[in-house]
Design a protein around this motif. Sequence first.
Motif, PDB file in Angstrom:
ATOM      1  N   ASP A  79      63.280 -36.844  -3.907  1.00 15.03           N
ATOM      2  CA  ASP A  79      64.013 -38.626  -3.571  1.00 15.03           C
ATOM      3  C   ASP A  79      63.856 -37.813  -1.481  1.00 15.03           C
ATOM      4  OD1 ASP A  79      63.349 -39.850  -5.620  1.00 15.03           O
ATOM      5  OD2 ASP A  79      65.943 -40.606  -4.897  1.00 15.03           O
ATOM      6  N   GLY A  80      65.212 -36.211  -1.070  1.00 14.76           N
ATOM      7  CA  GLY A  80      65.129 -36.106  -0.228  1.00 14.76           C
ATOM      8  C   GLY A  80      63.768 -36.112   0.841  1.00 14.76           C
ATOM      9  N   VAL A  81      62.924 -35.186   0.505  1.00 12.59           N
ATOM     10  CA  VAL A  81      61.627 -35.343   1.017  1.00 12.59           C
ATOM     11  C   VAL A  81      60.800 -36.982   1.176  1.00 12.59           C
ATOM     12  CG1 VAL A  81      61.658 -33.009   1.393  1.00 12.59           C
ATOM     13  CG2 VAL A  81      59.569 -34.209  -0.801  1.00 12.59           C
ATOM     14  N   VAL A  82      60.907 -37.471  -0.219  1.00 16.20           N
ATOM     15  CA  VAL A  82      60.103 -39.251  -0.211  1.00 16.20           C
ATOM     16  C   VAL A  82      60.392 -40.074   0.628  1.00 16.20           C
ATOM     17  CG1 VAL A  82      59.460 -40.520  -1.922  1.00 16.20           C
ATOM     18  CG2 VAL A  82      59.241 -37.740  -2.219  1.00 16.20           C
ATOM     19  N   LEU A  83      61.651 -40.145   0.900  1.00 14.73           N
ATOM     20  CA  LEU A  83      62.096 -41.332   0.972  1.00 14.73           C
ATOM     21  C   LEU A  83      63.186 -41.351   2.182  1.00 14.73           C
ATOM     22  CD1 LEU A  83      64.323 -42.548  -2.045  1.00 14.73           C
ATOM     23  CD2 LEU A  83      62.232 -43.643  -1.168  1.00 14.73           C
ATOM     24  N   TYR A  84      63.284 -40.353   2.428  1.00 14.38           N
ATOM     25  CA  TYR A  84      63.347 -39.945   4.393  1.00 14.38           C
ATOM     26  C   TYR A  84      62.723 -38.401   4.812  1.00 14.38           C
ATOM     27  CZ  TYR A  84      68.065 -41.179   2.047  1.00 14.38           C
ATOM     28  OH  TYR A  84      69.107 -41.852   1.217  1.00 14.38           O
ATOM     29  N   GLY A  85      61.586 -37.752   4.861  1.00 12.29           N
ATOM     30  CA  GLY A  85      60.978 -37.365   4.889  1.00 12.29           C
ATOM     31  C   GLY A  85      59.288 -37.696   5.900  1.00 12.29           C
ATOM     32  N   GLU A  86      58.955 -37.096   6.100  1.00 11.40           N
ATOM     33  CA  GLU A  86      57.743 -37.612   6.991  1.00 11.40           C
ATOM     34  C   GLU A  86      56.452 -37.856   6.557  1.00 11.40           C
ATOM     35  OE1 GLU A  86      54.781 -39.207  10.164  1.00 11.40           O
ATOM     36  OE2 GLU A  86      56.652 -38.284  10.507  1.00 11.40           O
ATOM     37  N   PRO A  87      55.809 -39.034   6.066  1.00 14.52           N
ATOM     38  CA  PRO A  87      55.205 -39.825   5.167  1.00 14.52           C
ATOM     39  C   PRO A  87      54.255 -38.799   4.684  1.00 14.52           C
ATOM     40  CG  PRO A  87      55.725 -41.351   5.770  1.00 14.52           C
ATOM     41  CD  PRO A  87      56.988 -40.240   6.496  1.00 14.52           C
ATOM     42  N   ASP A  88      53.634 -38.955   6.149  1.00 12.38           N
ATOM     43  CA  ASP A  88      52.222 -37.892   6.132  1.00 12.38           C
ATOM     44  C   ASP A  88      51.736 -36.424   6.257  1.00 12.38           C
ATOM     45  OD1 ASP A  88      50.718 -40.226   7.554  1.00 12.38           O
ATOM     46  OD2 ASP A  88      51.770 -40.306   9.210  1.00 12.38           O
ATOM     47  N   LEU A  89      53.380 -35.732   6.345  1.00 17.22           N
ATOM     48  CA  LEU A  89      53.007 -34.687   5.570  1.00 17.22           C
ATOM     49  C   LEU A  89      53.431 -34.131   4.390  1.00 17.22           C
ATOM     50  CD1 LEU A  89      54.589 -32.918   8.732  1.00 17.22           C
ATOM     51  CD2 LEU A  89      52.519 -33.322   8.351  1.00 17.22           C
ATOM     52  N   VAL A  90      54.100 -35.405   4.458  1.00 19.29           N
ATOM     53  CA  VAL A  90      54.841 -35.413   2.603  1.00 19.29           C
ATOM     54  C   VAL A  90      53.540 -35.707   1.719  1.00 19.29           C
ATOM     55  CG1 VAL A  90      56.898 -35.644   0.543  1.00 19.29           C
ATOM     56  CG2 VAL A  90      57.395 -35.400   3.520  1.00 19.29           C
ATOM     57  N   PHE A  91      53.234 -36.310   1.618  1.00 18.45           N
ATOM     58  CA  PHE A  91      51.981 -36.846   0.641  1.00 18.45           C
ATOM     59  C   PHE A  91      51.051 -36.100   0.079  1.00 18.45           C
ATOM     60  CE2 PHE A  91      55.424 -40.452   0.688  1.00 18.45           C
ATOM     61  CZ  PHE A  91      55.431 -40.614  -0.825  1.00 18.45           C
ATOM     62  N   PRO A  92      50.348 -35.714   1.256  1.00 19.68           N
ATOM     63  CA  PRO A  92      49.492 -34.365   1.584  1.00 19.68           C
ATOM     64  C   PRO A  92      49.909 -33.877   0.835  1.00 19.68           C
ATOM     65  CG  PRO A  92      49.311 -35.800   3.975  1.00 19.68           C
ATOM     66  CD  PRO A  92      50.338 -35.867   2.967  1.00 19.68           C
ATOM     67  N   GLN A  93      51.553 -32.752   0.990  1.00 21.47           N
ATOM     68  CA  GLN A  93      51.595 -31.870   0.402  1.00 21.47           C
ATOM     69  C   GLN A  93      51.518 -32.017  -1.207  1.00 21.47           C
ATOM     70  OE1 GLN A  93      55.297 -30.074   1.539  1.00 21.47           O
ATOM     71  NE2 GLN A  93      54.638 -27.988   1.098  1.00 21.47           N
ATOM     72  N   LEU A  94      52.129 -33.656  -1.362  1.00 18.38           N
ATOM     73  CA  LEU A  94      52.420 -33.856  -2.839  1.00 18.38           C
ATOM     74  C   LEU A  94      51.397 -33.602  -3.504  1.00 18.38           C
ATOM     75  CD1 LEU A  94      55.154 -37.007  -2.793  1.00 18.38           C
ATOM     76  CD2 LEU A  94      55.526 -34.753  -3.797  1.00 18.38           C
ATOM     77  N   ALA A  95      50.185 -34.163  -3.062  1.00 18.04           N
ATOM     78  CA  ALA A  95      48.624 -34.361  -3.913  1.00 18.04           C
ATOM     79  C   ALA A  95      48.582 -32.266  -3.884  1.00 18.04           C
ATOM     80  CB  ALA A  95      47.721 -35.478  -2.530  1.00 18.04           C
ATOM     81  N   ARG A  96      48.759 -31.907  -2.716  1.00 21.12           N
ATOM     82  CA  ARG A  96      47.405 -30.495  -3.369  1.00 21.12           C
ATOM     83  C   ARG A  96      48.901 -29.563  -4.858  1.00 21.12           C
ATOM     84  NH1 ARG A  96      47.560 -30.731   1.962  1.00 21.12           N
ATOM     85  NH2 ARG A  96      49.735 -29.934   2.836  1.00 21.12           N
ATOM     86  N   THR A  97      50.037 -30.286  -4.750  1.00 23.23           N
ATOM     87  CA  THR A  97      50.282 -29.732  -5.818  1.00 23.23           C
ATOM     88  C   THR A  97      50.054 -30.349  -6.944  1.00 23.23           C
ATOM     89  OG1 THR A  97      52.243 -31.135  -5.851  1.00 23.23           O
ATOM     90  CG2 THR A  97      52.776 -30.093  -4.928  1.00 23.23           C
ATOM     91  N   GLY A  98      48.468 -31.043  -7.219  1.00 24.18           N
ATOM     92  CA  GLY A  98      48.352 -32.081  -8.216  1.00 24.18           C
ATOM     93  C   GLY A  98      49.631 -32.563  -9.220  1.00 24.18           C
TER      94      GLY A  98
END
Length: 386
Positions: free
Chosen positions: A36-55
């Motif tokens: 939640d720390g990065v998802v709810l409070y982070g910058e979504p344009d950066l966080v979600f592509p990184q999440l996607a890269r984890t698979g």
Amino acid sequence: MRSAVSALAAAAFGLALLVAPTASGSDSLRVGIFDDGVVLYGEPDLVFPQLARTGAGLLRVNLWWAGPGIRVSTSKPRRPADPNDRAYNWDTYDRTVRFAVVNGIEPVFSIIGTPPWANRARGWNVAPTNARDLRLFAAAAQKRYSGSFKNAEGITLPRVSLWMAWNEPNNPVFLKPQYRRTGRSWTIQSGRDYAKICNAVVQGIKSVQRSSKVACGATGPRGNNNPNSSRPSVSPLPFLRAMKAGGARGFDAYAHHPYYQSPVETPSTKPRPGPRGQAPTAVTLGNIDVLIRELTRLYGSRARVWITEYGYQTNPPDRIIGVTYAKQATYLTQAVAIARRNPRIDMFLWFLLRDEPRLGGWQSGLTSVTGKRKPSFNAFRRAAVG
């Protein structure tokens, strides 16, 4: 909200429901992340592509009815089952589900936190006085994320079909009181209170979307079982029994967080025996079968199991309970393999994507606090693919 909401094209695609596993193991095991720390409070344009890269195929998010997180309920609603009621602010969660789905990740929402008006201001971690209030909020949440609801801008929001009730209710940080004195004996009050929470979330979600899946439990791995201690808590098996005695029913899966206790423990290490050689009270991955057997005894073999938090901290920076970067990657691979081999386990969520900045927090991320990838990043990606 600590970051601005950037423009996002309206897009959604169908989300697959959980597939029943084969008898030989969870070939359909779904792997994801909770941070939640990065998802709810982070910058979504950066966080979600990184999440996607984890698979990662799944993303757990705490949906705060009220409490220390980003709460939905800002005041008492006049129409609590209506997601358009003025007392509700869903902006952060609307953004989260849209970014998740566009990046190919399915959200898992965990409803948590009681508003002051719902329990006479006794704290967000005290059950609501009337479970109906929680049931109506859960219904409002599922209506909003039914896959057909349009927000104020006319954008159809994606569907959320995987839900959880609360977080670690056997821990007084998240639900209190844990015990209540009845005459000369003690009752596991948290289990009975949680049964009402579980039923309210299940009934609210399924009154709107019968096919949605709801997990109850979300228990922490251990408890001291001592009502006279300064911080009483309940270990998973007695909590599960108290939850059953309180009438919890109708849920699709039991969620659990089978964390290790010592850095010398591998994912397959069984917990240490109790005093005088008594059976261990903790439930980790090493003895997850004891929980599954008790779940089967109480609820039958149809009840599934979701591992909704798991992780190993690293040293550096945690010198007390952390393991080396290499061991974290190895243990991650082993943990997912254990879950995948078990025919009752459908879900495995790693905690976290990125180390928390406070040393007193958690450093189990796939990246350091600066964003540098640990070996576990690629290990997770391989494990997620299966």
